[in-house]
Design a protein around this motif. Structure first.
Motif, PDB file in Angstrom:
ATOM      1  N   ARG A  24      -3.792  36.332 -15.059  1.00  0.00           N
ATOM      2  CA  ARG A  24      -3.811  35.940 -16.471  1.00  0.00           C
ATOM      3  C   ARG A  24      -2.389  35.747 -17.005  1.00  0.00           C
ATOM      4  NH1 ARG A  24      -8.755  36.534 -18.742  1.00  0.00           N
ATOM      5  NH2 ARG A  24      -7.834  36.549 -20.831  1.00  0.00           N
ATOM      6  N   GLY A  25      -1.489  35.348 -16.128  1.00  0.00           N
ATOM      7  CA  GLY A  25      -0.129  35.050 -16.557  1.00  0.00           C
ATOM      8  C   GLY A  25       0.943  35.942 -15.976  1.00  0.00           C
ATOM      9  N   ALA A  26       0.581  37.015 -15.281  1.00  0.00           N
ATOM     10  CA  ALA A  26       1.576  37.927 -14.716  1.00  0.00           C
ATOM     11  C   ALA A  26       2.203  37.329 -13.455  1.00  0.00           C
ATOM     12  CB  ALA A  26       0.933  39.272 -14.398  1.00  0.00           C
ATOM     13  N   TYR A  27       3.523  37.506 -13.314  1.00  0.00           N
ATOM     14  CA  TYR A  27       4.206  37.055 -12.100  1.00  0.00           C
ATOM     15  C   TYR A  27       5.554  37.751 -11.992  1.00  0.00           C
ATOM     16  CZ  TYR A  27       7.097  33.934 -15.020  1.00  0.00           C
ATOM     17  OH  TYR A  27       7.967  33.427 -15.950  1.00  0.00           O
ATOM     18  N   LEU A  28       6.189  37.599 -10.845  1.00  0.00           N
ATOM     19  CA  LEU A  28       7.524  38.128 -10.594  1.00  0.00           C
ATOM     20  C   LEU A  28       8.488  36.969 -10.386  1.00  0.00           C
ATOM     21  CD1 LEU A  28       6.553  40.898  -8.008  1.00  0.00           C
ATOM     22  CD2 LEU A  28       7.220  41.286 -10.391  1.00  0.00           C
ATOM     23  N   GLU A  29       9.715  37.165 -10.827  1.00  0.00           N
ATOM     24  CA  GLU A  29      10.743  36.147 -10.678  1.00  0.00           C
ATOM     25  C   GLU A  29      11.888  36.733  -9.862  1.00  0.00           C
ATOM     26  OE1 GLU A  29      12.152  32.778 -13.797  1.00  0.00           O
ATOM     27  OE2 GLU A  29      12.523  34.847 -14.378  1.00  0.00           O
ATOM     28  N   VAL A  30      12.323  36.005  -8.846  1.00  0.00           N
ATOM     29  CA  VAL A  30      13.382  36.479  -7.964  1.00  0.00           C
ATOM     30  C   VAL A  30      14.738  36.137  -8.573  1.00  0.00           C
ATOM     31  CG1 VAL A  30      14.397  36.278  -5.672  1.00  0.00           C
ATOM     32  CG2 VAL A  30      11.908  36.233  -5.944  1.00  0.00           C
ATOM     33  N   SER A  31      15.585  37.160  -8.740  1.00  0.00           N
ATOM     34  CA  SER A  31      16.898  36.937  -9.350  1.00  0.00           C
ATOM     35  C   SER A  31      17.814  36.136  -8.439  1.00  0.00           C
ATOM     36  CB  SER A  31      17.544  38.281  -9.696  1.00  0.00           C
ATOM     37  OG  SER A  31      16.751  38.988 -10.628  1.00  0.00           O
ATOM     38  N   GLN A  32      17.867  36.512  -7.172  1.00  0.00           N
ATOM     39  CA  GLN A  32      18.682  35.797  -6.195  1.00  0.00           C
ATOM     40  C   GLN A  32      17.849  35.575  -4.943  1.00  0.00           C
ATOM     41  OE1 GLN A  32      22.247  38.193  -5.729  1.00  0.00           O
ATOM     42  NE2 GLN A  32      23.344  36.912  -7.204  1.00  0.00           N
ATOM     43  N   ALA A  33      17.698  34.323  -4.558  1.00  0.00           N
ATOM     44  CA  ALA A  33      16.882  33.981  -3.393  1.00  0.00           C
ATOM     45  C   ALA A  33      17.684  33.083  -2.466  1.00  0.00           C
ATOM     46  CB  ALA A  33      15.607  33.275  -3.837  1.00  0.00           C
ATOM     47  N   PRO A  34      17.280  32.999  -1.212  1.00  0.00           N
ATOM     48  CA  PRO A  34      17.975  32.108  -0.277  1.00  0.00           C
ATOM     49  C   PRO A  34      17.955  30.658  -0.765  1.00  0.00           C
ATOM     50  CG  PRO A  34      16.492  33.585   0.896  1.00  0.00           C
ATOM     51  CD  PRO A  34      16.205  33.761  -0.561  1.00  0.00           C
ATOM     52  N   LYS A  35      19.005  29.929  -0.445  1.00  0.00           N
ATOM     53  CA  LYS A  35      19.093  28.520  -0.794  1.00  0.00           C
ATOM     54  C   LYS A  35      18.445  27.684   0.303  1.00  0.00           C
ATOM     55  CE  LYS A  35      21.605  29.147  -4.537  1.00  0.00           C
ATOM     56  NZ  LYS A  35      21.098  28.833  -5.895  1.00  0.00           N
ATOM     57  N   LEU A  36      17.529  26.836  -0.100  1.00  0.00           N
ATOM     58  CA  LEU A  36      16.876  25.940   0.848  1.00  0.00           C
ATOM     59  C   LEU A  36      17.487  24.550   0.729  1.00  0.00           C
ATOM     60  CD1 LEU A  36      13.140  26.955   0.330  1.00  0.00           C
ATOM     61  CD2 LEU A  36      14.810  27.929   1.914  1.00  0.00           C
ATOM     62  N   GLY A  37      17.370  23.790   1.771  1.00  0.00           N
ATOM     63  CA  GLY A  37      17.882  22.425   1.771  1.00  0.00           C
ATOM     64  C   GLY A  37      17.083  21.585   2.737  1.00  0.00           C
ATOM     65  N   LYS A  38      17.760  21.058   3.761  1.00  0.00           N
ATOM     66  CA  LYS A  38      17.095  20.220   4.754  1.00  0.00           C
ATOM     67  C   LYS A  38      16.675  21.005   5.993  1.00  0.00           C
ATOM     68  CE  LYS A  38      19.625  16.027   3.447  1.00  0.00           C
ATOM     69  NZ  LYS A  38      20.517  14.936   3.925  1.00  0.00           N
ATOM     70  N   GLY A  39      17.028  22.291   6.033  1.00  0.00           N
ATOM     71  CA  GLY A  39      16.800  23.066   7.238  1.00  0.00           C
ATOM     72  C   GLY A  39      15.457  23.758   7.300  1.00  0.00           C
ATOM     73  N   ASP A  40      15.197  24.369   8.454  1.00  0.00           N
ATOM     74  CA  ASP A  40      13.972  25.122   8.679  1.00  0.00           C
ATOM     75  C   ASP A  40      13.990  26.419   7.877  1.00  0.00           C
ATOM     76  OD1 ASP A  40      13.396  23.147  10.468  1.00  0.00           O
ATOM     77  OD2 ASP A  40      13.670  24.371  12.268  1.00  0.00           O
ATOM     78  N   PHE A  41      12.802  26.933   7.599  1.00  0.00           N
ATOM     79  CA  PHE A  41      12.671  28.253   6.984  1.00  0.00           C
ATOM     80  C   PHE A  41      11.263  28.773   7.220  1.00  0.00           C
ATOM     81  CE2 PHE A  41      11.387  25.308   3.660  1.00  0.00           C
ATOM     82  CZ  PHE A  41      10.294  25.915   3.056  1.00  0.00           C
ATOM     83  N   THR A  42      11.094  30.080   7.013  1.00  0.00           N
ATOM     84  CA  THR A  42       9.801  30.733   7.190  1.00  0.00           C
ATOM     85  C   THR A  42       9.575  31.708   6.040  1.00  0.00           C
ATOM     86  OG1 THR A  42       9.988  30.597   9.603  1.00  0.00           O
ATOM     87  CG2 THR A  42       8.371  32.144   8.719  1.00  0.00           C
ATOM     88  N   LEU A  43       8.372  31.691   5.491  1.00  0.00           N
ATOM     89  CA  LEU A  43       7.944  32.628   4.458  1.00  0.00           C
ATOM     90  C   LEU A  43       6.846  33.508   5.047  1.00  0.00           C
ATOM     91  CD1 LEU A  43       7.430  29.942   1.654  1.00  0.00           C
ATOM     92  CD2 LEU A  43       9.532  31.221   2.130  1.00  0.00           C
ATOM     93  N   ALA A  44       6.914  34.812   4.812  1.00  0.00           N
ATOM     94  CA  ALA A  44       5.907  35.729   5.346  1.00  0.00           C
ATOM     95  C   ALA A  44       5.561  36.766   4.288  1.00  0.00           C
ATOM     96  CB  ALA A  44       6.419  36.417   6.608  1.00  0.00           C
ATOM     97  N   VAL A  45       4.265  37.017   4.082  1.00  0.00           N
ATOM     98  CA  VAL A  45       3.840  37.968   3.061  1.00  0.00           C
ATOM     99  C   VAL A  45       2.423  38.447   3.369  1.00  0.00           C
ATOM    100  CG1 VAL A  45       2.938  36.139   1.540  1.00  0.00           C
ATOM    101  CG2 VAL A  45       3.642  38.336   0.557  1.00  0.00           C
ATOM    102  N   TRP A  46       2.155  39.696   3.012  1.00  0.00           N
ATOM    103  CA  TRP A  46       0.793  40.224   3.071  1.00  0.00           C
ATOM    104  C   TRP A  46       0.096  39.927   1.749  1.00  0.00           C
ATOM    105  CZ3 TRP A  46      -1.974  42.178   7.071  1.00  0.00           C
ATOM    106  CH2 TRP A  46      -1.277  42.515   8.237  1.00  0.00           C
ATOM    107  N   VAL A  47      -1.139  39.411   1.832  1.00  0.00           N
ATOM    108  CA  VAL A  47      -1.865  38.943   0.652  1.00  0.00           C
ATOM    109  C   VAL A  47      -3.287  39.499   0.654  1.00  0.00           C
ATOM    110  CG1 VAL A  47      -2.804  36.908  -0.514  1.00  0.00           C
ATOM    111  CG2 VAL A  47      -0.543  36.794   0.540  1.00  0.00           C
ATOM    112  N   ARG A  48      -3.717  39.970  -0.508  1.00  0.00           N
ATOM    113  CA  ARG A  48      -5.134  40.265  -0.740  1.00  0.00           C
ATOM    114  C   ARG A  48      -5.544  39.489  -1.981  1.00  0.00           C
ATOM    115  NH1 ARG A  48      -6.997  45.595  -3.429  1.00  0.00           N
ATOM    116  NH2 ARG A  48      -7.037  44.149  -5.206  1.00  0.00           N
TER     117      ARG A  48
END
Length: 546
Positions: free
Chosen positions: A69-93
């Motif tokens: 209903r509108g709640a979220y988290l905002e990352v203050s400092q995160a990795p910079k993405l560009g043209k390169g590879d990356f991977t995101l991993a998280v546990w989700v329910r």
């Protein structure tokens, strides 16, 4: 002095060697995994987590709890993405919120640049077109050409679309004297395999997935409403069926006094249906062939059905209103401008949007009952199928069967015209669904289905399971991949040279261009490279909580 330093360092060297040997021995005993990758950024999503701006999320010892209903988290400092590879991993329910929800995003809607990791649950016109389908998309303001995906049977219109267990299903209107509405399925190659006709009426008007099964609703569609000759098929519909495979359909009952079903939707674990034509009707499925008739708002028809923030919303054909159902009673949310019909729903940037007739405008809902006009789509009269596809709000229209893209500030950009049938009054771009990373639109009167991709996308066209699951999204060379619990579930090739994702937008956990997330997350990790299969398996094993 150098000799003294070297001599004096020998005890230290011995200590380091002994420590290394002991660590290696203990590592062997404890089963330390050499494949476990080191993240470039990591957030446990537990209490007292540094580096996050909290917008209403409850951080518990079990993970971060999001209310949808509108709640979220905002990352203050995160990795910079560009043209390169990356991977995101998280546990989700993921809780069953019945609307699309963003897990993680960094997306600039003005520049159409960034990435999205989402669960897609779309309700488009009469059907529940997607249900909990995992999506990973990237974009740099790139779009594909439209592809003709063929015509199912003798359709003048694919009335309904839904994706179920890896296939796209289409319910048709086939109005000939010896024809019936049918359900077809495709694996995206442009060929449509018939799954049979549930009954003898001329249309399959709605599709939905309920308790892991495909349900289809039927109707006698009055083609005069689309300024076409009426069907010579006089059989009434108003029935709902469950697909058992192999062309076999199980009768789940007839809705009383219903000529054609107007919409199907799953709400709070129950299947609901509406009546397309008068008399008004709204029903809840009780199993077998039993349906409970429920009141309609002030005796008005309810048509398209969509779930938004734990309520069921309905469009209306009688007076241009929108209605909200709480499980027991209806609330009238008012009339949208001077319109006489409301047609379709989409949830964009956490807000409910509604398409209308005859102004051809879209309105955004603001609590408690205020409607904001967000613009007209060209010179069109009616806004039909709307869907958020890889961050972009798209809408189909009448009378020219055009597709528009919302660019903010009440501006809509025309993308294409899908149906150019000559010598007809109305052409429709009617309904839509997302499948294999593309959005599919149906048309009237040509009956053809078209697809298009914004950016590059990987999508798991199977319902995301209940409970805790480990999700990995990876950009690896010229391929986007999705993994669930260490198993690759989707992969999609793309031209990596087109996609520079560099952006100053903040990363958001549980929010993005769709709806905010409902459920829990923990242990979010980001790697600025593509992990291999062994590393992903090690990550799942090391972070699992049984």
């Amino acid at each position: 002095m150098g000799g003294d330093c070297a001599h004096g360092s020998r005890p230290v060297i011995r200590t380091i060697l002994v420590t290394a040997l002991l660590f290696g021995a203990f590592g062997a005993v404890l089963g330390a995994d050499p494949n476990l990758p080191k993240p470039d950024a990591q957030w446990s999503l537990l209490p007292n987590e540094p580096g996050l701006r909290n917008h209403g999320v409850v951080l518990t010892d079990g993970g971060a709890a999001f209310d949808g209903r509108g709640a979220y988290l905002e990352v203050s400092q995160a990795p910079k993405l560009g043209k390169g590879d990356f991977t995101l991993a998280v546990w989700v329910r993921a809780d069953d919120g019945n609307s699309s929800a963003d897990i993680l995003s960094q997306y600039d809607s003005k520049r159409k640049r960034g990435f999205l990791l989402s669960l897609k649950s779309n309700a488009v016109t009469t059907s529940q077109s997607n249900r909990r389908h995992l999506h990973f998309g990237i974009d740099n303001d790139h779009a594909s050409k439209w592809t003709d995906r063929g015509r199912p049977g003798n359709a003048v219109l694919a009335f309904s679309l839904t994706v179920h267990d890896g296939y796209m299903y289409a319910g048709t209107c086939e109005p000939g004297p010896n024809e019936s509405g049918r359900v077809y399925r495709s694996n995206g190659d442009g060929r449509w395999e018939s799954c049979g006709a549930p009954d003898k009426s001329n249309a399959v008007t709605a599709l939905a997935v309920f308790e892991g099964k495909l349900y289809a609703a039927t109707g006698k569609y009055r083609l005069a409403g689309s300024a076409l000759p009426e069907s010579t098929n006089t059989h009434l519909g108003g029935c709902v069926f469950r697909y058992e495979g192999g062309g076999k359909w199980t009768d789940c009952g007839r809705l009383p006094n219903v000529e054609a079903v107007g919409g199907l939707a799953v709400f709070r674990g129950k299947l609901y249906a509406s009546s397309l034509y008068k008399p008004p009707g709204f029903f809840r499925y009780e199993g077998g062939t039993s349906w409970t008739a429920l009141p309609t708002p002030s005796g008005k028809r309810v048509e398209a059905l969509a779930v938004y923030r734990d309520h069921l919303y309905a469009s209306g054909y009688d007076e241009g209103h929108v209605y909200r159902f709480d499980g027991e009673k209806w609330t009238d949310l008012g009339r949208l401008g001077e319109n006489t019909q409301t047609y379709s729903f989409a949830i964009y940037e956490g807000k409910l949007h509604v398409g209308t007739w005859p102004s051809g405008r879209v309105y955004r809902f603001e609590e408690p009952n205020r409607w904001i006009d967000v613009g007209r789509l060209g010179n069109e009269l009616e806004v039909m199928g709307m869907v958020v596809h890889n961050g972009r709000l798209l809408a189909g229209t009448l009378p020219l069967a055009e597709i528009y893209q919302y660019d903010g500030n009440s501006k809509w950009t025309r993308l294409t015209q899908l149906d150019t049938t000559p010598d007809v009054r109305y052409r429709r771009a009617w309904t839509a669904a997302e499948y294999r990373g593309e959005v599919y639109y149906t048309t009237l009167p040509s009956g053809r289905i078209w697809s298009f991709a914004a950016g590059a996308n990987a999508m798991w066209d199977t319902e995301f399971p209940a409970g805790w699951h480990h999700v990995v999204a990876s950009r690896c060379g010229n391929q986007l991949c999705l993994f669930v619990d260490g198993k690759r579930v989707a992969a999609s090739p793309f031209d990596s040279s087109r996609f520079d994702l560099a952006s100053e937008q903040r990363w958001r956990i549980g929010a993005g261009p769709n709806e905010t997330f409902r459920g829990m997350m923990r242990d979010l990790r980001v790697f600025q490279r593509a992990l291999n299969v062994d590393e992903i398996a090690s990550l799942v094993k090391a972070t699992r909580r049984d």
